[in-house]
Design a protein around this motif. Sequence first.
Motif, PDB file in Angstrom:
ATOM      1  N   UNK A 134     -57.506   2.043  45.368  1.00  0.00           N
ATOM      2  CA  UNK A 134     -56.379   2.163  45.748  1.00  0.00           C
ATOM      3  C   UNK A 134     -56.088   3.995  46.188  1.00  0.00           C
ATOM      4  N   UNK A 135     -56.812   4.625  46.471  1.00  0.00           N
ATOM      5  CA  UNK A 135     -56.423   6.390  47.636  1.00  0.00           C
ATOM      6  C   UNK A 135     -57.004   5.117  48.482  1.00  0.00           C
ATOM      7  N   UNK A 136     -58.185   5.099  48.715  1.00  0.00           N
ATOM      8  CA  UNK A 136     -59.078   4.247  50.400  1.00  0.00           C
ATOM      9  C   UNK A 136     -57.789   3.585  50.810  1.00  0.00           C
ATOM     10  N   UNK A 137     -56.670   2.457  50.514  1.00  0.00           N
ATOM     11  CA  UNK A 137     -56.254   1.922  50.946  1.00  0.00           C
ATOM     12  C   UNK A 137     -54.852   3.172  50.837  1.00  0.00           C
ATOM     13  N   UNK A 138     -54.235   3.790  50.368  1.00  0.00           N
ATOM     14  CA  UNK A 138     -53.347   4.839  50.991  1.00  0.00           C
ATOM     15  C   UNK A 138     -53.007   5.400  52.023  1.00  0.00           C
ATOM     16  N   UNK A 139     -54.984   5.851  51.802  1.00  0.00           N
ATOM     17  CA  UNK A 139     -55.180   6.510  52.959  1.00  0.00           C
ATOM     18  C   UNK A 139     -54.977   5.992  54.679  1.00  0.00           C
ATOM     19  N   UNK A 146     -47.888   6.736  57.112  1.00  0.00           N
ATOM     20  CA  UNK A 146     -47.586   5.095  57.138  1.00  0.00           C
ATOM     21  C   UNK A 146     -47.092   4.545  58.552  1.00  0.00           C
ATOM     22  N   UNK A 147     -47.172   3.500  59.575  1.00  0.00           N
ATOM     23  CA  UNK A 147     -46.828   2.933  60.473  1.00  0.00           C
ATOM     24  C   UNK A 147     -45.942   2.137  60.582  1.00  0.00           C
ATOM     25  N   UNK A 148     -45.058   2.569  61.620  1.00  0.00           N
ATOM     26  CA  UNK A 148     -43.784   1.715  61.141  1.00  0.00           C
ATOM     27  C   UNK A 148     -43.381   0.074  61.777  1.00  0.00           C
ATOM     28  N   UNK A 149     -43.680  -0.572  60.383  1.00  0.00           N
ATOM     29  CA  UNK A 149     -44.113  -1.886  60.171  1.00  0.00           C
ATOM     30  C   UNK A 149     -43.203  -2.818  61.465  1.00  0.00           C
ATOM     31  N   UNK A 150     -41.896  -2.417  61.784  1.00  0.00           N
ATOM     32  CA  UNK A 150     -41.114  -2.967  62.361  1.00  0.00           C
ATOM     33  C   UNK A 150     -40.703  -3.135  63.948  1.00  0.00           C
ATOM     34  N   UNK A 151     -41.996  -1.498  64.475  1.00  0.00           N
ATOM     35  CA  UNK A 151     -42.100  -1.349  65.623  1.00  0.00           C
ATOM     36  C   UNK A 151     -42.874  -1.063  65.971  1.00  0.00           C
ATOM     37  N   UNK A 152     -44.725  -0.838  64.931  1.00  0.00           N
ATOM     38  CA  UNK A 152     -46.252  -0.190  65.588  1.00  0.00           C
ATOM     39  C   UNK A 152     -45.908  -1.607  66.018  1.00  0.00           C
ATOM     40  N   UNK A 153     -47.551  -0.981  66.476  1.00  0.00           N
ATOM     41  CA  UNK A 153     -48.892  -2.803  67.071  1.00  0.00           C
ATOM     42  C   UNK A 153     -48.997  -3.341  66.255  1.00  0.00           C
ATOM     43  N   UNK A 198     -51.883  -6.434  54.955  1.00  0.00           N
ATOM     44  CA  UNK A 198     -53.773  -6.393  54.645  1.00  0.00           C
ATOM     45  C   UNK A 198     -53.683  -5.184  53.240  1.00  0.00           C
ATOM     46  N   UNK A 199     -53.434  -4.111  53.580  1.00  0.00           N
ATOM     47  CA  UNK A 199     -53.383  -3.100  52.534  1.00  0.00           C
ATOM     48  C   UNK A 199     -52.501  -3.252  51.150  1.00  0.00           C
ATOM     49  N   UNK A 200     -51.598  -3.799  51.120  1.00  0.00           N
ATOM     50  CA  UNK A 200     -50.300  -4.580  50.067  1.00  0.00           C
ATOM     51  C   UNK A 200     -50.561  -5.557  50.135  1.00  0.00           C
ATOM     52  N   UNK A 201     -51.190  -6.627  50.684  1.00  0.00           N
ATOM     53  CA  UNK A 201     -51.892  -7.838  49.741  1.00  0.00           C
ATOM     54  C   UNK A 201     -52.989  -7.499  48.748  1.00  0.00           C
ATOM     55  N   UNK A 202     -53.897  -6.254  49.069  1.00  0.00           N
ATOM     56  CA  UNK A 202     -55.043  -5.871  48.415  1.00  0.00           C
ATOM     57  C   UNK A 202     -54.316  -4.806  47.259  1.00  0.00           C
ATOM     58  N   UNK A 212     -49.053   1.123  37.190  1.00  0.00           N
ATOM     59  CA  UNK A 212     -48.960  -0.145  37.892  1.00  0.00           C
ATOM     60  C   UNK A 212     -47.600  -0.169  38.710  1.00  0.00           C
ATOM     61  N   UNK A 213     -45.699   1.109  37.560  1.00  0.00           N
ATOM     62  CA  UNK A 213     -45.162   0.893  38.409  1.00  0.00           C
ATOM     63  C   UNK A 213     -45.175   1.914  39.159  1.00  0.00           C
ATOM     64  N   UNK A 214     -46.471   2.903  39.741  1.00  0.00           N
ATOM     65  CA  UNK A 214     -46.774   3.750  40.476  1.00  0.00           C
ATOM     66  C   UNK A 214     -46.992   2.588  42.114  1.00  0.00           C
ATOM     67  N   UNK A 215     -47.551   1.529  41.964  1.00  0.00           N
ATOM     68  CA  UNK A 215     -48.399   0.867  43.047  1.00  0.00           C
ATOM     69  C   UNK A 215     -47.225  -0.174  43.485  1.00  0.00           C
ATOM     70  N   UNK A 216     -46.227  -0.545  42.031  1.00  0.00           N
ATOM     71  CA  UNK A 216     -44.749  -1.512  42.637  1.00  0.00           C
ATOM     72  C   UNK A 216     -44.011  -0.619  43.018  1.00  0.00           C
ATOM     73  N   UNK A 217     -43.642   0.508  43.301  1.00  0.00           N
ATOM     74  CA  UNK A 217     -42.933   0.930  44.092  1.00  0.00           C
ATOM     75  C   UNK A 217     -43.432   1.210  45.773  1.00  0.00           C
ATOM     76  N   UNK A 218     -44.871   1.368  45.999  1.00  0.00           N
ATOM     77  CA  UNK A 218     -45.165   1.659  47.066  1.00  0.00           C
ATOM     78  C   UNK A 218     -45.409   0.377  47.507  1.00  0.00           C
ATOM     79  N   UNK A 219     -45.550  -0.610  46.799  1.00  0.00           N
ATOM     80  CA  UNK A 219     -45.825  -2.413  47.232  1.00  0.00           C
ATOM     81  C   UNK A 219     -44.266  -2.037  48.132  1.00  0.00           C
ATOM     82  N   UNK A 220     -43.493  -2.207  47.418  1.00  0.00           N
ATOM     83  CA  UNK A 220     -42.026  -1.643  47.836  1.00  0.00           C
ATOM     84  C   UNK A 220     -41.424  -1.237  49.026  1.00  0.00           C
ATOM     85  N   UNK A 221     -42.445  -0.621  48.789  1.00  0.00           N
ATOM     86  CA  UNK A 221     -42.037   0.693  50.469  1.00  0.00           C
ATOM     87  C   UNK A 221     -42.862   0.242  51.618  1.00  0.00           C
TER      88      UNK A 221
END
Length: 281
Positions: free
Chosen positions: A154-159, A164-171, A180-184, A198-207
Amino acid sequence: MPVTDPGPAEDVAEVRRALVRLRGAAQVPLSFGGVVTDGRRLRMTELVGNSTTSLLGLVVAEGKGLGGRAIGVRKPVVLADYYTSEAISHHFDRAVQAEGVRSVMAVPVIVSRTVRAVLYGAVREHVRFGDRSVTAMVEVARDLEQELAIRAEVHRRLELLAPAPDVATGEPADRETVRESHAELRRIVASLDDPDLRDRLDAVCRSLAGGAPEGPRPTLSARELDVLAGAAAGQTNADIAEALGLGAETVKSYLRNAMRKLDAKTRLQAVNAARRANLLP
């Protein structure tokens, strides 16, 4: 002895929970242990069932005492009589004697080839640990290894996502990293027993998926979202089934339900609809 960093607070908390389980599973009156720093040095921070604090704060280096031997050989070490054993050094006899420990076992917790913690189970009289007790202690250590490995991933994925890139405008590469990180992370969430994590990671996924769009959006169950996240990452149904521990037909059922809710005829249409609804990044 110098005092070392006892490790991340969440690792220390996991060791504490493991020691509580170990004491009951192995039916020993005393369990203790702590986090290992740099794979070589243990600080004793957690005691369960103790009558003194003589063991608290001990710093055990690789090769020193029972715990140091367990760190060095990287496998469980069992002593029927701590005081007469020639298999270990006796650097900590005074503290051990003050607690009244006689028979003791130490089990290293190894994650990615690094010793991350040591768990002890002890009895205040001369006994030989039976196979059931030894097996129970090892199983608790293996469960802790899995929990710490999950947290490390989890920490590796978050790092990877910081900043965090801008999903809307990022490359495109940035968007793919997020997806990929969201799926993992969704796969990790599905495997967790810890409700707080689990609740904390759910919140990360939503963000990562973004804020809620204007107007109503479909409501997908957690499992439907897990399956759809795998599909968005390019996984086949067989891949998704293996990753989530589900049957292939169950994956198909979740995918059909998600497609129906998203008014999609194909999995690609479902993924795109979920992204437009900010259900997926």
